[in-house]
Design a protein around this motif. Structure first.
Motif, PDB file in Angstrom:
ATOM      1  N   LYS A  78      -0.438   6.328  17.342  1.00 18.67           N
ATOM      2  CA  LYS A  78      -0.837   5.703  16.112  1.00 18.67           C
ATOM      3  C   LYS A  78       0.657   5.847  15.262  1.00 18.67           C
ATOM      4  CE  LYS A  78      -2.959   8.101  12.760  1.00 18.67           C
ATOM      5  NZ  LYS A  78      -4.024   8.626  12.063  1.00 18.67           N
ATOM      6  N   VAL A  79       0.995   4.847  14.394  1.00 17.07           N
ATOM      7  CA  VAL A  79       2.012   4.725  13.646  1.00 17.07           C
ATOM      8  C   VAL A  79       1.482   4.464  12.276  1.00 17.07           C
ATOM      9  CG1 VAL A  79       4.310   3.808  13.223  1.00 17.07           C
ATOM     10  CG2 VAL A  79       3.460   4.239  15.522  1.00 17.07           C
ATOM     11  N   VAL A  80       2.000   5.265  11.356  1.00 20.23           N
ATOM     12  CA  VAL A  80       1.872   4.919   9.840  1.00 20.23           C
ATOM     13  C   VAL A  80       3.029   4.681   9.062  1.00 20.23           C
ATOM     14  CG1 VAL A  80       0.665   5.780   7.755  1.00 20.23           C
ATOM     15  CG2 VAL A  80      -0.420   6.480   9.878  1.00 20.23           C
ATOM     16  N   ILE A  81       3.220   3.672   8.446  1.00 14.90           N
ATOM     17  CA  ILE A  81       4.354   3.210   7.919  1.00 14.90           C
ATOM     18  C   ILE A  81       4.050   3.178   6.313  1.00 14.90           C
ATOM     19  CG2 ILE A  81       5.532   2.212   9.697  1.00 14.90           C
ATOM     20  CD1 ILE A  81       4.653  -0.518   8.357  1.00 14.90           C
ATOM     21  N   ASP A  82       4.894   3.478   5.521  1.00 16.02           N
ATOM     22  CA  ASP A  82       4.898   3.257   4.013  1.00 16.02           C
ATOM     23  C   ASP A  82       5.642   1.898   3.676  1.00 16.02           C
ATOM     24  OD1 ASP A  82       3.647   5.676   3.523  1.00 16.02           O
ATOM     25  OD2 ASP A  82       5.424   6.829   3.147  1.00 16.02           O
ATOM     26  N   ILE A  83       5.039   0.910   3.021  1.00 11.87           N
ATOM     27  CA  ILE A  83       5.598  -0.304   2.629  1.00 11.87           C
ATOM     28  C   ILE A  83       5.420  -0.408   1.232  1.00 11.87           C
ATOM     29  CG2 ILE A  83       4.818  -1.142   4.924  1.00 11.87           C
ATOM     30  CD1 ILE A  83       2.711  -2.671   2.985  1.00 11.87           C
ATOM     31  N   GLU A  84       6.663  -1.417   0.908  1.00 15.39           N
ATOM     32  CA  GLU A  84       6.809  -2.137  -0.214  1.00 15.39           C
ATOM     33  C   GLU A  84       6.518  -3.561   0.060  1.00 15.39           C
ATOM     34  OE1 GLU A  84       7.376  -0.566  -3.446  1.00 15.39           O
ATOM     35  OE2 GLU A  84       7.489   1.345  -2.454  1.00 15.39           O
ATOM     36  N   TYR A  85       5.721  -4.324  -0.886  1.00 15.62           N
ATOM     37  CA  TYR A  85       5.360  -5.499  -0.541  1.00 15.62           C
ATOM     38  C   TYR A  85       5.502  -6.532  -1.856  1.00 15.62           C
ATOM     39  CZ  TYR A  85       2.197  -9.513   0.745  1.00 15.62           C
ATOM     40  OH  TYR A  85       1.780 -10.630   0.902  1.00 15.62           O
ATOM     41  N   LYS A  86       6.201  -7.403  -1.395  1.00 15.52           N
ATOM     42  CA  LYS A  86       6.474  -8.524  -2.460  1.00 15.52           C
ATOM     43  C   LYS A  86       5.967  -9.987  -2.134  1.00 15.52           C
ATOM     44  CE  LYS A  86      10.593  -6.275  -4.422  1.00 15.52           C
ATOM     45  NZ  LYS A  86      12.088  -6.455  -4.684  1.00 15.52           N
ATOM     46  N   ALA A  87       5.442 -10.724  -3.218  1.00 14.26           N
ATOM     47  CA  ALA A  87       5.124 -12.005  -2.566  1.00 14.26           C
ATOM     48  C   ALA A  87       5.047 -12.865  -3.922  1.00 14.26           C
ATOM     49  CB  ALA A  87       3.601 -11.885  -2.099  1.00 14.26           C
ATOM     50  N   VAL A  88       5.339 -14.194  -3.711  1.00  9.99           N
ATOM     51  CA  VAL A  88       5.133 -15.017  -4.866  1.00  9.99           C
ATOM     52  C   VAL A  88       3.910 -16.092  -4.481  1.00  9.99           C
ATOM     53  CG1 VAL A  88       6.233 -17.187  -5.859  1.00  9.99           C
ATOM     54  CG2 VAL A  88       7.700 -15.236  -5.182  1.00  9.99           C
ATOM     55  N   LEU A  89       3.002 -16.032  -5.510  1.00 11.47           N
ATOM     56  CA  LEU A  89       1.828 -16.491  -5.222  1.00 11.47           C
ATOM     57  C   LEU A  89       1.973 -18.062  -5.199  1.00 11.47           C
ATOM     58  CD1 LEU A  89      -0.786 -14.569  -7.492  1.00 11.47           C
ATOM     59  CD2 LEU A  89      -0.168 -14.505  -5.170  1.00 11.47           C
ATOM     60  N   ALA A  90       1.258 -18.831  -4.161  1.00 16.61           N
ATOM     61  CA  ALA A  90       1.142 -20.298  -3.955  1.00 16.61           C
ATOM     62  C   ALA A  90      -0.065 -20.886  -4.639  1.00 16.61           C
ATOM     63  CB  ALA A  90       1.189 -20.580  -2.357  1.00 16.61           C
ATOM     64  N   THR A  91      -0.890 -20.110  -5.371  1.00 10.64           N
ATOM     65  CA  THR A  91      -2.154 -20.575  -5.901  1.00 10.64           C
ATOM     66  C   THR A  91      -2.827 -19.451  -6.769  1.00 10.64           C
ATOM     67  OG1 THR A  91      -4.425 -21.300  -5.198  1.00 10.64           O
ATOM     68  CG2 THR A  91      -3.614 -19.499  -4.221  1.00 10.64           C
ATOM     69  N   MET A  97      -4.214 -13.529 -11.607  1.00  7.80           N
ATOM     70  CA  MET A  97      -2.911 -13.842 -11.270  1.00  7.80           C
ATOM     71  C   MET A  97      -2.672 -15.489 -10.998  1.00  7.80           C
ATOM     72  SD  MET A  97      -1.508 -10.663  -8.992  1.00  7.80           S
ATOM     73  CE  MET A  97       0.228 -11.270  -9.364  1.00  7.80           C
ATOM     74  N   LYS A  98      -1.488 -15.940 -11.427  1.00 11.05           N
ATOM     75  CA  LYS A  98      -1.398 -17.493 -11.237  1.00 11.05           C
ATOM     76  C   LYS A  98      -0.456 -17.834 -10.287  1.00 11.05           C
ATOM     77  CE  LYS A  98      -3.985 -18.290 -14.822  1.00 11.05           C
ATOM     78  NZ  LYS A  98      -5.524 -18.977 -14.524  1.00 11.05           N
ATOM     79  N   LEU A 102       4.709 -13.064  -9.554  1.00  9.07           N
ATOM     80  CA  LEU A 102       5.142 -12.185  -8.493  1.00  9.07           C
ATOM     81  C   LEU A 102       4.216 -10.991  -8.353  1.00  9.07           C
ATOM     82  CD1 LEU A 102       7.445 -11.286  -6.575  1.00  9.07           C
ATOM     83  CD2 LEU A 102       8.439  -9.975  -8.511  1.00  9.07           C
ATOM     84  N   LEU A 103       4.017 -10.894  -7.004  1.00  6.97           N
ATOM     85  CA  LEU A 103       3.044  -9.829  -6.484  1.00  6.97           C
ATOM     86  C   LEU A 103       3.929  -8.573  -6.041  1.00  6.97           C
ATOM     87  CD1 LEU A 103       0.084  -8.454  -6.055  1.00  6.97           C
ATOM     88  CD2 LEU A 103       0.039  -9.968  -3.903  1.00  6.97           C
ATOM     89  N   GLN A 104       3.701  -7.379  -6.497  1.00 16.37           N
ATOM     90  CA  GLN A 104       4.325  -6.326  -5.829  1.00 16.37           C
ATOM     91  C   GLN A 104       3.382  -5.124  -5.866  1.00 16.37           C
ATOM     92  OE1 GLN A 104       8.050  -6.576  -9.130  1.00 16.37           O
ATOM     93  NE2 GLN A 104       8.770  -5.594  -7.259  1.00 16.37           N
ATOM     94  N   ILE A 105       3.204  -4.647  -4.579  1.00 19.60           N
ATOM     95  CA  ILE A 105       2.714  -3.340  -4.399  1.00 19.60           C
ATOM     96  C   ILE A 105       3.049  -2.635  -3.540  1.00 19.60           C
ATOM     97  CG2 ILE A 105       0.216  -4.279  -5.123  1.00 19.60           C
ATOM     98  CD1 ILE A 105      -0.265  -5.102  -2.216  1.00 19.60           C
ATOM     99  N   SER A 106       2.870  -1.256  -3.363  1.00 15.61           N
ATOM    100  CA  SER A 106       3.139  -0.179  -2.538  1.00 15.61           C
ATOM    101  C   SER A 106       1.948   0.108  -1.746  1.00 15.61           C
ATOM    102  CB  SER A 106       3.834   0.929  -3.096  1.00 15.61           C
ATOM    103  OG  SER A 106       4.980   0.725  -3.799  1.00 15.61           O
ATOM    104  N   GLY A 107       2.124   0.479  -0.512  1.00 11.71           N
ATOM    105  CA  GLY A 107       0.902   0.917   0.300  1.00 11.71           C
ATOM    106  C   GLY A 107       1.385   1.490   1.453  1.00 11.71           C
ATOM    107  N   GLN A 108       0.336   1.582   2.571  1.00 12.41           N
ATOM    108  CA  GLN A 108       0.566   2.164   3.966  1.00 12.41           C
ATOM    109  C   GLN A 108      -0.247   1.109   4.765  1.00 12.41           C
ATOM    110  OE1 GLN A 108      -0.873   6.109   4.285  1.00 12.41           O
ATOM    111  NE2 GLN A 108       1.247   6.782   4.025  1.00 12.41           N
TER     112      GLN A 108
END
Length: 125
Positions: A78-91, A97-98, A102-108
């Motif tokens: 098993k591997v657990v990674i911490d991530i930063e996530y960025k996305a620009v919404l297409a819809t 959110m419109k 820009l969607l920005q979240i942190s997670g695993q």
């Protein structure tokens, strides 16, 4: 045994490039994917076909998206990674959110392996 870190790096790179076929390369036929948001299971797929269908659908939600790995916790299977996530919404999204936001979240993300393939992915934000 394959280098688990390289397998995950390839998966993330394919994800960032909207390359569903690349994402599927190292997935086990019986892969289970779960998305957990604020402790609540919001999505679950079982099997590579369901995963592929969801991955293709998710591509329509974003103009751009990027997962950046911030930390690794590599265990036996098993591997657990911490991530930063960025996305620009297409819809527009149901949460208000419109398109263009820009969607920005942190997670695993947790990856479990069987037979050198990813058999389980759990994304938590």
């Amino acid at each position: 045994m394959k280098n688990l870190q390289k397998v995950i790096e390839h998966y993330i790179q394919a994800y960032n490039q909207f390359d569903v076929e690349g994402m599927l390369m190292d997935l086990h036929e019986d892969v289970v994917f779960e998305n957990i948001s604020e402790g609540i299971l919001t999505l679950r797929t079982e099997g590579i076909d369901e995963f592929q269908s969801q991955a293709e659908k998710a591509m329509t939600y974003f103009n751009q998206r990027e997962q950046m790995i911030r930390n690794w916790d590599i265990q036996l299977d098993k591997v657990v990674i911490d991530i930063e996530y960025k996305a620009v919404l297409a819809t527009d999204l149901p949460n208000g959110m419109k398109q263009g936001d820009l969607l920005q979240i942190s997670g695993q993300s947790e990856f479990v392996f069987e037979e050198d393939k990813i058999i389980r992915i759990v994304d938590k934000a």
